[in-house]
Design a protein around this motif. Structure first.
Motif, PDB file in Angstrom:
ATOM      1  N   ILE A 223       0.850  -1.184   0.000  1.00 22.84           N
ATOM      2  CA  ILE A 223       0.000   0.000   0.000  1.00 22.84           C
ATOM      3  C   ILE A 223       0.886   1.233   0.000  1.00 22.84           C
ATOM      4  CG2 ILE A 223      -2.104   0.951   1.077  1.00 22.84           C
ATOM      5  CD1 ILE A 223      -2.346  -1.953   0.394  1.00 22.84           C
TER       6      ILE A 223
ATOM      7  N   ILE B 151       0.666  -2.468   7.066  1.00 21.15           N
ATOM      8  CA  ILE B 151       0.854  -1.323   7.950  1.00 21.15           C
ATOM      9  C   ILE B 151       2.197  -0.661   7.691  1.00 21.15           C
ATOM     10  CG2 ILE B 151       0.911  -0.596  10.354  1.00 21.15           C
ATOM     11  CD1 ILE B 151      -0.843  -3.015  11.005  1.00 21.15           C
ATOM     12  N   THR B 152       3.254  -1.483   7.495  1.00 16.26           N
ATOM     13  CA  THR B 152       4.573  -0.871   7.310  1.00 16.26           C
ATOM     14  C   THR B 152       4.612  -0.030   6.034  1.00 16.26           C
ATOM     15  OG1 THR B 152       5.335  -2.911   6.296  1.00 16.26           O
ATOM     16  CG2 THR B 152       5.894  -2.590   8.600  1.00 16.26           C
TER      17      THR B 152
ATOM     18  N   LEU C 191       2.185   1.291   4.450  1.00 15.99           N
ATOM     19  CA  LEU C 191       1.273   2.416   4.541  1.00 15.99           C
ATOM     20  C   LEU C 191       1.852   3.560   5.357  1.00 15.99           C
ATOM     21  CD1 LEU C 191      -2.378   1.665   4.650  1.00 15.99           C
ATOM     22  CD2 LEU C 191      -1.478   3.870   5.294  1.00 15.99           C
ATOM     23  N   LEU C 192       2.429   3.214   6.513  1.00 19.40           N
ATOM     24  CA  LEU C 192       2.944   4.279   7.372  1.00 19.40           C
ATOM     25  C   LEU C 192       4.160   4.953   6.744  1.00 19.40           C
ATOM     26  CD1 LEU C 192       2.482   2.770  10.934  1.00 19.40           C
ATOM     27  CD2 LEU C 192       1.079   4.452   9.752  1.00 19.40           C
ATOM     28  N   LEU C 193       4.907   4.211   5.930  1.00 20.64           N
ATOM     29  CA  LEU C 193       6.059   4.827   5.271  1.00 20.64           C
ATOM     30  C   LEU C 193       5.616   5.913   4.305  1.00 20.64           C
ATOM     31  CD1 LEU C 193       8.553   1.888   4.697  1.00 20.64           C
ATOM     32  CD2 LEU C 193       8.858   3.893   6.143  1.00 20.64           C
TER      33      LEU C 193
ATOM     34  N   PHE D 162       3.589   8.247   4.990  1.00 19.77           N
ATOM     35  CA  PHE D 162       3.615   9.496   5.753  1.00 19.77           C
ATOM     36  C   PHE D 162       5.051   9.973   5.942  1.00 19.77           C
ATOM     37  CE2 PHE D 162      -0.396   7.516   6.818  1.00 19.77           C
ATOM     38  CZ  PHE D 162      -1.285   8.577   6.736  1.00 19.77           C
ATOM     39  N   VAL D 163       5.941   8.992   6.157  1.00 13.30           N
ATOM     40  CA  VAL D 163       7.346   9.343   6.321  1.00 13.30           C
ATOM     41  C   VAL D 163       7.877   9.990   5.045  1.00 13.30           C
ATOM     42  CG1 VAL D 163       9.654   8.416   6.728  1.00 13.30           C
ATOM     43  CG2 VAL D 163       7.702   7.520   8.020  1.00 13.30           C
TER      44      VAL D 163
ATOM     45  N   LEU E 172       6.558  13.517   4.608  1.00 16.35           N
ATOM     46  CA  LEU E 172       7.235  14.471   5.490  1.00 16.35           C
ATOM     47  C   LEU E 172       8.638  14.773   4.979  1.00 16.35           C
ATOM     48  CD1 LEU E 172       5.952  13.000   8.855  1.00 16.35           C
ATOM     49  CD2 LEU E 172       5.592  15.349   8.084  1.00 16.35           C
ATOM     50  N   LEU E 173       9.321  13.729   4.469  1.00 16.21           N
ATOM     51  CA  LEU E 173      10.661  13.913   3.938  1.00 16.21           C
ATOM     52  C   LEU E 173      10.641  14.882   2.757  1.00 16.21           C
ATOM     53  CD1 LEU E 173      13.659  12.948   3.969  1.00 16.21           C
ATOM     54  CD2 LEU E 173      12.977  11.231   2.298  1.00 16.21           C
TER      55      LEU E 173
ATOM     56  N   ASN F 183       8.323  17.083   2.020  1.00 13.80           N
ATOM     57  CA  ASN F 183       7.963  18.421   2.468  1.00 13.80           C
ATOM     58  C   ASN F 183       9.144  19.127   3.123  1.00 13.80           C
ATOM     59  OD1 ASN F 183       5.380  18.310   1.535  1.00 13.80           O
ATOM     60  ND2 ASN F 183       4.475  17.653   3.478  1.00 13.80           N
ATOM     61  N   TRP F 184       9.927  18.322   3.857  1.00 17.05           N
ATOM     62  CA  TRP F 184      11.099  18.929   4.501  1.00 17.05           C
ATOM     63  C   TRP F 184      12.076  19.446   3.440  1.00 17.05           C
ATOM     64  CZ3 TRP F 184      16.308  17.131   4.635  1.00 17.05           C
ATOM     65  CH2 TRP F 184      17.116  17.820   5.533  1.00 17.05           C
TER      66      TRP F 184
ATOM     67  N   PHE G  41       9.924  22.519   1.762  1.00 17.61           N
ATOM     68  CA  PHE G  41       9.358  23.574   2.610  1.00 17.61           C
ATOM     69  C   PHE G  41      10.121  23.759   3.923  1.00 17.61           C
ATOM     70  CE2 PHE G  41       5.644  21.652   0.356  1.00 17.61           C
ATOM     71  CZ  PHE G  41       5.473  22.672  -0.549  1.00 17.61           C
ATOM     72  N   GLY G  42      10.766  22.731   4.385  1.00 15.36           N
ATOM     73  CA  GLY G  42      11.294  22.788   5.747  1.00 15.36           C
ATOM     74  C   GLY G  42      12.783  23.010   5.843  1.00 15.36           C
TER      75      GLY G  42
ATOM     76  N   TYR H   8      -2.409   5.517  -3.954  1.00 23.61           N
ATOM     77  CA  TYR H   8      -3.654   4.885  -3.499  1.00 23.61           C
ATOM     78  C   TYR H   8      -4.564   4.574  -4.684  1.00 23.61           C
ATOM     79  CZ  TYR H   8      -2.075   6.580   1.021  1.00 23.61           C
ATOM     80  OH  TYR H   8      -1.326   6.814   2.148  1.00 23.61           O
TER      81      TYR H   8
END
Lengths: 314, 363, 506
Positions: free
Chosen positions: B74, B135-136, B138-140, B142-143, B146-147, B149-150, B153-154, B271
């Motif tokens: 996923i 789950i693994t 899928l949660l990656l 989000f990681v 964020l990476l 975006n960083w 933007f960050g 997705y």
């Protein structure tokens, strides 16, 4: 970090962990009956947006919460129908729920993006008389709100129900070996439906709590942020046991709140993005660690999880 | 029955969409007419639809490869971001020093490599330890988000445009830019995606690996009996899947955004790939058709936003979810159909989504 | 209603069915089936695999809904829409594949679904009931034991206690003896006799003629979905067999053994660590010579599967060596075992030996060495010739394997495994679930290959089959060989005792 900051952080962790606990216990109830509902994220989001709209319209957090739980329960009922009656693949159905839930909640939430919740609709705090004065534990555990306390009751009641009662035994039998349960005269489909829907209600309640107690305004992008999936991971960590899920939820609540605490403590060397990654990475690493200890992992998972059932299928 | 079922799924999904449009105070007929017009009503509309469909073909294939062996990757979403990060990084680094064909090739392969690297952790955990991949992966996602975006933007990273007040990615050198068809947005990526379709199809039907994939996907016990290594099979399927998703990221960088652009990438392409794979019933050829359908729906979403009444474009995402639910439900009718006695020959792939248990506990 | 039942019974039968029709996609499972079961009697339903016995049992226990037909309970017409309703009417079933929750205790399994239990479960009460039932019917069982830890025989006891606890007075036992040792079968029969003495009715489903003759009061024979006769149990075995199969059956398959060949399969000092409480191997050594059939007997779960998998190169033993035709294949995997000349016909033919949704042609190529790019040109013609040679009945090589009948599925598997002319054949329960015709052709194939010089390791729980087919018998108990000897010098009782762990010969 001084003591009051620690206390504040822990109190915030309990609050942040509460929606995780609600969703995880809901998913435990669902999975114990053998239904895998990966749609927690979608149900939480839909619950959150419905709660927001209703609470702002009525000014009552409770009406909002009921509406949120109901909308999520409807999504769960869809999943139940598709996976129990139509016997479709539960993984895909759950993911479809996520996509549908994200789409629908954003669609419904677009006009209210960034709108704050009416102050009268916020969940009121409620301290526990006597207990709130205990040092550290008092402010952390007993100066929260009714939903936090209700979550403890829920964990206890779920554990009692699953492991001590006649219907609880039936639920676990349905999750372990549905053909056995059927042969023993248990209404297996009804049990699967009921527990999937209850699980959905709790996921909706989790979304409602996010909106009513934790977030100042509606924003789809920030509302759940994968909490629904962390809740599913919690179910695995908790070996399908409600109490462990509650404790685990608070640990993850801490991980979710750690960045604020670090910022408040003046730690700025780590950027916000990396701090925000922490709960996800923590979940992944814990899952991997857990699968290294093989026997314990297998001790929990219901054996008929995700398996459809048709009595006359040969 | 098979071509009917997805059509019915789309129709039912539109009805659900109509319900919520009415609830939100919009006229569904108008909305759907605009959607139809803006996705398939004219040549520019069709071209835009194909542009939207291009990454979906690749993420659809990514999902297909894993689903064929009952693995639930996923994480195409995150693999796509990391593919884009690596592709844009490599393009920025090498782009000027290489000729256009090489720069483009390197960019595409960098994307594949990025996706592969990012799927490696859940893939290894799944194949060696049996860690639940749903789950693994899928949660990656989000990681990875964020990476990305960083990076833009960050931080003041290598990827970020140093000039300009508005944070955005640095533009890649022209050598790494994909050629486009005339002055349209249609770019080389579509060709890349179609080549990928062909390769995946050849792999599945013409190679020993593909044959073993089918055996493994059909019965793990039979695969073990034959001597097919489950670990290797799981790992390979994941890596191929990750590479395909990574290429989807690379073609956005090279063909569309020409920079690492989170706003162009983070629109749920991974997705949607799950939907594409599911509706194609795990057929590479079907992936193309479904991707065009979903691409059209998404393309229309943007047009809706521009309507005077500002219909939220997320109606498209909602429709996608509904289409998937109904398509899944229609599987049951296909399944019963094939059990009737007069249809002795069943589609060889069978019904890939029917009655598959969860993937987590196979070691 | 009583007037319609056969001859002069005062009391209406405990259970009676008439005109039952049940159709499954592609097959007619029950065709106008009638059956009368009286209280205090054992009514046997005798029939081959696939004759429709289990379907009838499932209808009587409320699992399947008949398409047509009537069911009477003590003379009153009833409908059994679910097992719940059947149990409510006192009809309980012991399934061939147990319906038990492995992780639950015996008491939990017994109390499961019992409507008389209070909301908060009362464990001591259940324990007392189990003890009482166990004492009365001679079914000793520890209520707090976890089912997964019990032996197959003990699990069957739990199944019977369960139905008795729920107050069933019509008990349906579906192939109850197939998993038991001869001694366990005897004690089951004693329990059945106690039940009928108590006035319960027992429906005993089996394909084993001798057992049916021993235990039943009346025998109803089924063949191809129909009842073909209801006869007294004293009917001669040959007559029963003829009714069951529909033609004369030669019950004595014998074969001359070609003596003294080379060693084709040799296992020495095999150790396999136990997983959970059953299923390891401890110091197992045996050898199979060319032209010989070695039968491995034992109650399910005593290491048979591990033995087969070690020989086939699928399971790596922690100690010991596996030698096929002189080459050591220990730890070299299934492909090496195959190359060395080993064929493995696993018990689970549907999804281990074959990939069920692949075509016949593809399944026949499953184990062939392939180059990275497939050359499928000859698959079709290869399949055609094997289908002819092994008499596989299917629409064509592109038929999906799972659509075939059990016998044809087994023939596809045998065709692939035997057409390579293997030195050694490991065959696990090769005839289980097949009808007489298919059983005969499977046995014939094994005999033919023996005659051509293959050695066969035959692993099965079917003791009769072992006694009939093998030259030597080996008994596995808890992962050890506890008995070994030529079949001609072996007595069934002896083997039964060894299977139950009562003998420690080596």
């Amino acid at each position: 970090m001084n003591e009051s900051l620690i206390t504040l952080t822990l109190a915030a962790a309990v609050a942040a962990g509460t929606p995780l606990a609600l969703a995880a216990i809901g998913e435990i109830i669902t999975q114990r009956a053998g239904i895998l509902n990966l749609g927690v994220e979608g149900m939480m989001l839909l619950g959150a947006v419905t709660t927001f709209l209703t609470a702002n319209a009525t000014g009552s957090p409770w009406v909002g919460m009921v509406a949120g739980a109901t909308s999520a329960a409807l999504l769960a009922a869809t999943h139940a129908f598709v996976s129990i009656s139509l016997r479709a693949n539960q993984i895909v159905s759950g993911l479809a729920l996520v996509i549908f839930g994200i789409g629908l909640s954003t669609f419904l939430g677009r006009p209210i993006e960034g709108v704050p919740l009416d102050p009268t609709a916020r969940l009121p705090g409620a301290t526990v008389p006597g207990l709130k004065d205990i040092p550290v534990l008092g402010p952390v555990l007993f100066s929260q709100d009714v939903v936090v306390y209700a979550t403890w009751v829920l964990a206890a009641a779920t554990a009692l129900y699953l492991f001590r009662t006649r219907p609880g035994l039936s639920v676990r039998a349905v999750g372990e070996s549905i053909s056995t349960a059927d042969a023993m005269g248990i209404r297996v489909a009804a049990i699967r439906y009921a527990h999937t829907i209850v699980g959905g209600m709790l996921a909706g309640g989790a979304g409602a709590y996010l909106i009513l107690a934790l977030l100042p305004s509606w924003s789809q992008a920030a509302t759940t942020n994968g909490r629904g999936f962390i809740a599913i991971a919690l179910v695995v960590f908790a070996s399908w046991r409600p109490w462990r899920a509650l404790v685990g939820a608070y640990v993850f609540g801490l991980a979710l709140r750690a960045n604020f605490a670090l910022q408040a403590a003046g730690v700025t060397t780590i950027s916000a993005e990396f701090l925000a990654m922490a709960p996800y990475l923590l979940t992944i690493l814990l899952l991997i660690a857990l699968s290294m200890s093989d026997t314990r992992r297998r001790a929990g998972a219901p054996e008929a999880l995700g398996l459809p059932y048709a009595r006359e299928e040969r | 029955m098979y071509p009917l079922a997805p059509a019915a799924a789309v129709l039912l999904a539109l009805m659900v969409g109509a319900f919520f449009l009415v609830v939100a105070g919009h006229d569904p007929i108008t909305v759907y007419r605009v959607m139809m017009r803006s996705s398939f009503g004219s040549t520019p509309a069709v071209i835009n639809t194909l542009v939207s469909a291009t990454p979906l073909i690749l993420t659809g294939l990514a999902a297909l490869v894993c689903f064929r062996v009952r693995l639930w990757n996923i994480g195409a979403e995150g693999q796509l971001y990391v593919g884009a990060i690596l592709a844009s990084g490599v393009a920025l680094w090498f782009g000027d020093r290489l000729g256009a064909p090489i720069a483009i090739t390197v960019t595409i392969f960098a994307g594949a490599l990025g996706g592969t690297l990012f799927v490696a952790l859940p893939a290894l955990a799944r194949s060696w330890l049996g860690t639940n991949e749903i789950i693994t992966t899928l949660l990656l996602n989000f990681v990875a988000l964020l990476l990305m975006n960083w990076l833009i933007f960050g931080s003041r990273s290598y990827w970020r445009d140093p000039v300009g007040t508005f944070p955005q990615g640095k533009r890649i050198p022209s050598a790494a830019e994909f050629p486009r068809l005339g002055d349209t947005r249609l770019h080389l990526g579509l060709l890349v995606a179609l080549v990928a379709v062909l390769l995946v199809w050849l792999m599945l039907t013409r190679t020993r690996f593909g044959f073993h994939m089918r055996v493994f996907g059909d019965s793990e016990k039979a695969a073990r009996y034959v001597g097919i290594s489950a670990r290797r099979m799981i790992l390979m399927a994941f890596l191929i899947s990750g590479a395909l998703a990574g290429v989807a990221g690379a073609i956005d960088v090279g063909g569309l955004s020409r920079r690492l652009d989170p706003n162009s990438l983070a629109i749920g392409l991974g997705y949607a790939g799950i939907i594409v794979a599911a509706l194609s019933r795990l057929n590479p050829g079907g992936v193309v058709l479904v991707a065009i359908l979903i691409g059209g729906v998404r393309n229309a979403g943007t047009a809706l936003q521009a309507l005077p009444e500002r219909v939220p474009m997320e109606i498209a995402v909602m429709l996608e979810g509904a289409i998937l639910i109904f398509a899944l439900s229609s599987e049951v009718f296909i399944r019963y159909r094939i059990r009737w006695p007069w249809s002795a020959h069943r589609a060889i792939t069978g019904s890939p989504f029917a009655a598959i248990p969860t993937g987590g506990d196979r070691a | 209603m009583t007037s319609l039942t056969d001859g002069g019974a005062v009391e209406p039968p405990a259970l009676e069915v008439r005109g039952i029709v049940k159709r499954f996609p592609g097959t007619l499972a029950n065709d106008d089936v009638a059956l009368t079961v009286r209280s205090g009697q054992v009514c046997a339903i005798l029939g081959e695999n696939g004759a429709g016995k289990s379907t009838l049992a499932s209808i009587l226990s409320g699992l399947y809904q008949p398409d047509r037909g009537e069911i009477f309970r003590r003379g009153n017409p009833v409908t059994l829409r679910s097992p719940r309703e059947a149990l409510g009417l006192g009809i309980g079933m012991v399934h061939q594949h147990f319906r038990l929750v492995n992780r639950f205790t015996v008491a939990e399994n017994v109390a499961l679904g019992d409507p008389s239990q209070p909301f908060f479960m009362s464990t001591p009460k259940v324990h007392r009931s189990i003890a009482a039932i166990g004492d009365f019917y001679d079914l000793p069982i520890e209520p707090s034991a976890v089912v997964a830890d019990l032996s197959v025989g003990e699990q069957q006891r739990v199944e019977i206690v369960k139905t008795l606890y729920r107050g069933a007075d019509v008990l349906i036992l579906d192939e109850p003896t197939s998993v038991l040792t001869p001694q366990e079968t005897e004690s089951l029969f004693a329990t059945i006799r106690k039940m009928t003495a108590e006035g319960k009715a027992v429906i005993f489903i089996s394909h084993k003629l001798r057992e049916v003759r021993e235990i039943s009061d009346v025998v109803t024979v089924m063949r191809s979905a129909r009842v073909v006769g209801t006869v007294p149990p004293i009917t001669a075995v040959e007559e029963l067999a003829r009714l069951m199969v529909g033609r004369d059956v030669d019950m004595s398959v014998r074969r001359r053994r070609a003596p003294g060949g080379d060693r084709v399969l040799e296992l020495s000092g095999i150790h396999v660590d136990r997983q959970s409480r059953r299923g390891g191997l401890t110091g197992v050594s045996l050898e199979v010579t060319a032209g010989e059939i070695v039968g491995v007997a034992g109650v399910a779960g005593n290491g048979q599967r591990q033995l087969a998998e070690v020989a086939a190169g699928l399971l790596l033993p922690s100690e010991g060596r596996v030698i096929v035709g002189g080459s050591d294949i220990t730890g070299r995997g299934p492909r090496a075992a195959r190359t060395a000349g080993l064929a493995y016909v696993p018990e689970d033919r549907r999804s281990t030996g074959l990939a069920p949704s692949l075509t016949i042609a593809e399944n026949l190529q499953l184990t062939s060495p392939h180059r990275p790019i497939l050359n499928r040109r000859h698959w079709h013609s290869h399949a055609r010739s094997l289908m002819d040679e092994y008499d596989i009945r299917a629409p064509g090589p592109n038929s999906v394997t799972s659509d075939l009948s059990g016998g044809n599925i087994q023939k596809v598997l045998l065709a692939r495994e035997l057409s390579t002319n293997p030195l050694a054949i490991v065959s696990a329960s090769p005839t289980q679930g097949l009808d007489v015709g298919a059983i005969a052709s499977v046995r014939k194939l094994l005999f033919e290959h023996c005659a051509r010089g293959s050695g066969v390791l035959l692993i099965t729980e079917d003791l009769e089959e072992i006694m009939e087919l093998s030259d030597r018998v080996v008994v596995l108990y808890e992962g050890r060989i506890v008995h070994e000897g030529p079949t001609s010098e072996t007595d069934v009782t002896e083997v039964g005792l060894a299977m139950a762990g009562a003998m420690r010969v080596s």
